[in-house]
Design a protein around this motif. Structure first.
Motif, PDB file in Angstrom:
ATOM      1  N   VAL A 129      14.064  32.674  29.579  1.00 14.13           N
ATOM      2  CA  VAL A 129      12.703  33.171  29.806  1.00 14.13           C
ATOM      3  C   VAL A 129      12.354  33.047  31.285  1.00 14.13           C
ATOM      4  O   VAL A 129      12.585  32.007  31.912  1.00 14.13           O
ATOM      5  N   ARG A 130      11.804  34.119  31.846  1.00 14.40           N
ATOM      6  CA  ARG A 130      11.329  34.116  33.231  1.00 14.40           C
ATOM      7  C   ARG A 130       9.871  33.655  33.221  1.00 14.40           C
ATOM      8  O   ARG A 130       8.962  34.440  32.937  1.00 14.40           O
ATOM      9  N   HIS A 151       6.962  38.654  32.573  1.00 18.62           N
ATOM     10  CA  HIS A 151       8.002  38.890  31.569  1.00 18.62           C
ATOM     11  C   HIS A 151       8.140  37.779  30.540  1.00 18.62           C
ATOM     12  O   HIS A 151       8.978  37.882  29.644  1.00 18.62           O
ATOM     13  N   ASP A 188      10.384  38.244  27.219  1.00 21.96           N
ATOM     14  CA  ASP A 188      11.650  37.511  27.155  1.00 21.96           C
ATOM     15  C   ASP A 188      11.715  36.649  25.895  1.00 21.96           C
ATOM     16  O   ASP A 188      12.751  36.577  25.224  1.00 21.96           O
ATOM     17  N   ARG A 207      12.201  38.693  22.754  1.00 22.03           N
ATOM     18  CA  ARG A 207      13.591  39.123  22.638  1.00 22.03           C
ATOM     19  C   ARG A 207      14.421  38.036  21.922  1.00 22.03           C
ATOM     20  O   ARG A 207      15.314  38.332  21.136  1.00 22.03           O
ATOM     21  N   ASN A 208      14.110  36.783  22.181  1.00 24.53           N
ATOM     22  CA  ASN A 208      14.801  35.677  21.516  1.00 24.53           C
ATOM     23  C   ASN A 208      14.383  35.507  20.059  1.00 24.53           C
ATOM     24  O   ASN A 208      15.012  34.748  19.325  1.00 24.53           O
TER      25      ASN A 208
END
Length: 198
Positions: free
Chosen positions: A151-152, A157, A161, A164-165
């Motif tokens: 993760v950013r 984001h 991020d 997405r996980n």
């Protein structure tokens, strides 16, 4: 909500001059950042910590820091932000919700909505922030294996991020709120609080 109360984790850094809200401090000064941080911790402990619908702990860093709070304290431990958040959320594998300490608009109803989502069909729940991050994350028993990998943080984001996980898991959302990261956020919060007569 189920008979077994979930765990609410208030995630915070010890209120020390020059160590809190660094982005805010760069623009508004260390003292203004510290005052905001202390005020938010007091208010969130008062507003959320006494609610009997969930158990509340304060996850702190540094681990041995003194903290002016009546809430039970647990250490965040070592590691990056994602690792420390994952460790805190693992304290209750059934239902755990974690919130940051810089969300002036948070209400007990927001926490109740997150637990309600986890009691329903959601495996994870998020409170989106205006800047692309999130102010709340909650995980149920079917949580992703590594929700915070790659993760950013501190940018636009972070939520994308993390989502997405969470592929293959059922995700729910509570309302979008503004966190206070910089001087513009602080001014917007003060203006809104002033217009509300706070």
């Amino acid at each position: 909500m189920s008979a077994r109360r979930g765990l609410l984790i208030l995630f915070a850094r010890a209120p020390r001059l020059g160590t809190v809200k660094r982005r805010l401090a760069r623009e508004a000064g260390d003292l203004a950042a510290l005052r905001f941080h202390r005020a938010m911790l007091r208010e969130m402990a008062r507003r959320l910590g006494r609610d009997r619908r969930w158990r509340t702990v304060l996850a702190v860093t540094p681990d041995r820091a003194r903290f002016p709070s009546p809430l039970p304290r647990v250490p965040q431990g070592r590691g990056d932000l994602g690792g420390r958040m994952a460790r805190a959320l693992a304290r209750d594998r059934r239902r755990a919700v974690l919130v940051g300490s810089d969300i002036p608009g948070i209400r007990a109803a927001d926490i109740a909505a997150a637990f309600c989502a986890l009691d329903g069909r959601a495996d994870a729940v998020f409170g989106p922030a205006e800047d692309g991050g999130y102010w709340l994350v909650g995980l149920g028993p079917r949580r992703p294996a590594a929700p915070f990998r790659g993760v950013r943080w501190s940018g636009p984001h972070a939520l994308a991020d993390t989502l997405r996980n969470c592929r293959g898991r059922r995700v729910a959302f509570v309302r979008r709120l503004r966190d206070v990261d910089d001087a513009a956020d602080l001014m917007a919060w003060r203006a809104a609080a002033g217009s509300a007569g706070c």
